[in-house]
Design a protein around this motif. Structure first.
Motif, PDB file in Angstrom:
ATOM      1  N   THR A   1       1.188  -1.180   0.083  1.00 38.45           N
ATOM      2  CA  THR A   1       0.372  -0.408  -0.053  1.00 38.45           C
ATOM      3  C   THR A   1       1.334   0.983  -0.025  1.00 38.45           C
ATOM      4  N   LEU A   2       0.356   1.713  -0.843  1.00 37.34           N
ATOM      5  CA  LEU A   2       1.531   3.882  -1.218  1.00 37.34           C
ATOM      6  C   LEU A   2       0.536   3.993   0.192  1.00 37.34           C
ATOM      7  N   VAL A   3       1.724   4.754   1.194  1.00 41.70           N
ATOM      8  CA  VAL A   3       0.961   5.626   2.234  1.00 41.70           C
ATOM      9  C   VAL A   3       1.263   7.432   2.118  1.00 41.70           C
ATOM     10  N   GLN A   4      -0.352   7.979   2.209  1.00 41.49           N
ATOM     11  CA  GLN A   4       0.401   9.009   1.227  1.00 41.49           C
ATOM     12  C   GLN A   4       0.024  10.182   2.404  1.00 41.49           C
ATOM     13  N   THR A   5       0.130  11.196   2.684  1.00 32.88           N
ATOM     14  CA  THR A   5       0.104  12.334   3.403  1.00 32.88           C
ATOM     15  C   THR A   5      -1.172  13.382   3.224  1.00 32.88           C
ATOM     16  N   CYS A   6      -1.965  13.531   4.075  1.00 34.55           N
ATOM     17  CA  CYS A   6      -2.996  14.461   4.073  1.00 34.55           C
ATOM     18  C   CYS A   6      -2.399  15.706   3.680  1.00 34.55           C
ATOM     19  N   ILE A   7      -3.153  16.215   2.140  1.00 35.73           N
ATOM     20  CA  ILE A   7      -2.245  17.658   1.938  1.00 35.73           C
ATOM     21  C   ILE A   7      -2.786  18.430   2.702  1.00 35.73           C
ATOM     22  N   VAL A   8      -4.398  18.867   2.751  1.00 36.14           N
ATOM     23  CA  VAL A   8      -4.593  19.793   3.895  1.00 36.14           C
ATOM     24  C   VAL A   8      -4.048  19.598   5.227  1.00 36.14           C
ATOM     25  N   HIS A   9      -4.080  18.849   6.002  1.00 35.59           N
ATOM     26  CA  HIS A   9      -3.422  18.860   6.909  1.00 35.59           C
ATOM     27  C   HIS A   9      -1.985  19.256   7.002  1.00 35.59           C
ATOM     28  N   LEU A  10      -1.365  18.599   6.055  1.00 36.68           N
ATOM     29  CA  LEU A  10       0.454  19.158   5.822  1.00 36.68           C
ATOM     30  C   LEU A  10       0.546  20.900   5.959  1.00 36.68           C
ATOM     31  N   ILE A  11      -0.702  21.057   5.357  1.00 38.76           N
ATOM     32  CA  ILE A  11      -1.143  22.497   4.644  1.00 38.76           C
ATOM     33  C   ILE A  11      -1.307  23.450   6.489  1.00 38.76           C
ATOM     34  N   ARG A  12      -2.316  22.995   6.700  1.00 41.68           N
ATOM     35  CA  ARG A  12      -2.647  23.584   8.299  1.00 41.68           C
ATOM     36  C   ARG A  12      -1.878  23.805   9.986  1.00 41.68           C
ATOM     37  N   ALA A  13      -0.530  22.149   9.018  1.00 40.66           N
ATOM     38  CA  ALA A  13       0.172  22.182  10.426  1.00 40.66           C
ATOM     39  C   ALA A  13       1.100  23.598   9.770  1.00 40.66           C
ATOM     40  N   SER A  14       1.509  23.688   9.022  1.00 43.52           N
ATOM     41  CA  SER A  14       2.228  24.640   8.485  1.00 43.52           C
ATOM     42  C   SER A  14       2.208  26.222   8.573  1.00 43.52           C
ATOM     43  N   LEU A  15       0.433  26.313   8.383  1.00 42.00           N
ATOM     44  CA  LEU A  15       0.135  27.549   8.611  1.00 42.00           C
ATOM     45  C   LEU A  15       0.537  28.095  10.292  1.00 42.00           C
TER      46      LEU A  15
END
Length: 197
Positions: free
Chosen positions: A80-94
């Motif tokens: 299985t490919l494990v993909q990080t949620c981009i929306v959560h990554l953006i929120r964590a960044s901000l």
């Protein structure tokens, strides 16, 4: 977070939701779990439970950075490919950006996750570093997650729209919270067990 009765008192507990999407695009709730702790051992038990109930595997699993979850996925479903949620990554960044700059930083982050390829995304991340010297920590958030961000770029736009976020679970969580209001004790049924909808 929902309120649950535990040992005679009501407390806030996290409810974790697994939603599957089949090849026809139909969504199904695979289970709901409530637990006070999270980590690789806990997530391993959740995934083994899913496997024992008939889940043969997954092509991609999008996760929002739960500690130990990617490692557990790779142990139970190695292909299985494990993909990080981009929306959560953006929120964590901000979280590292003051309110006045959030709009412009968020707009520039789009050039990373909307890039056509992983190589272009990497170039956009490098450009972001040059443009925002005082926000290196934002670029660091992306770099630390990079190996779990780049699978996203191997897919066409139609698939990216599905796997770039875990927000499909929000509808399920909203339903749980609406159900929760009339009768609190019902929610003990979900504690450390799989809930079926």
């Amino acid at each position: 977070m929902v309120k649950m009765r535990q040992d005679g008192k009501v407390e806030n507990r996290a409810v974790y939701t697994a939603i599957g999407i089949n090849m026809e695009g139909q969504k199904s709730v695979l289970g709901l779990w409530a637990n006070g702790t999270e980590g690789a051992k806990y997530w391993m038990s959740v995934l083994i439970n899913l496997k024992n109930r008939g889940m043969k595997g997954a092509f991609v699993i999008c996760t929002d950075g739960l500690k130990g979850f990617p490692e557990a996925i790779e142990a139970v479903f190695p292909s299985t490919l494990v993909q990080t949620c981009i929306v959560h990554l953006i929120r964590a960044s901000l979280n590292f950006v003051n309110w006045k700059e959030r709009k412009s930083v968020a707009a520039d982050l789009k050039s990373i996750y909307r890039a056509a390829t992983a190589e272009r995304a990497e170039a956009a991340l490098a450009e972001f570093r040059r443009k925002y010297p005082k926000h290196q920590v934002v670029a660091d958030v992306w770099e630390r997650s990079w190996q779990r961000v780049i699978p996203f770029f191997d897919f066409p736009e139609e698939i990216r729209k599905i796997i770039y976020t875990t927000n499909a679970r929000i509808q399920v969580h909203d339903r749980i919270q609406r159900l929760q209001r009339p009768v609190l004790p019902r929610f003990y049924l979900f504690q450390d067990t799989v809930g079926h909808l």
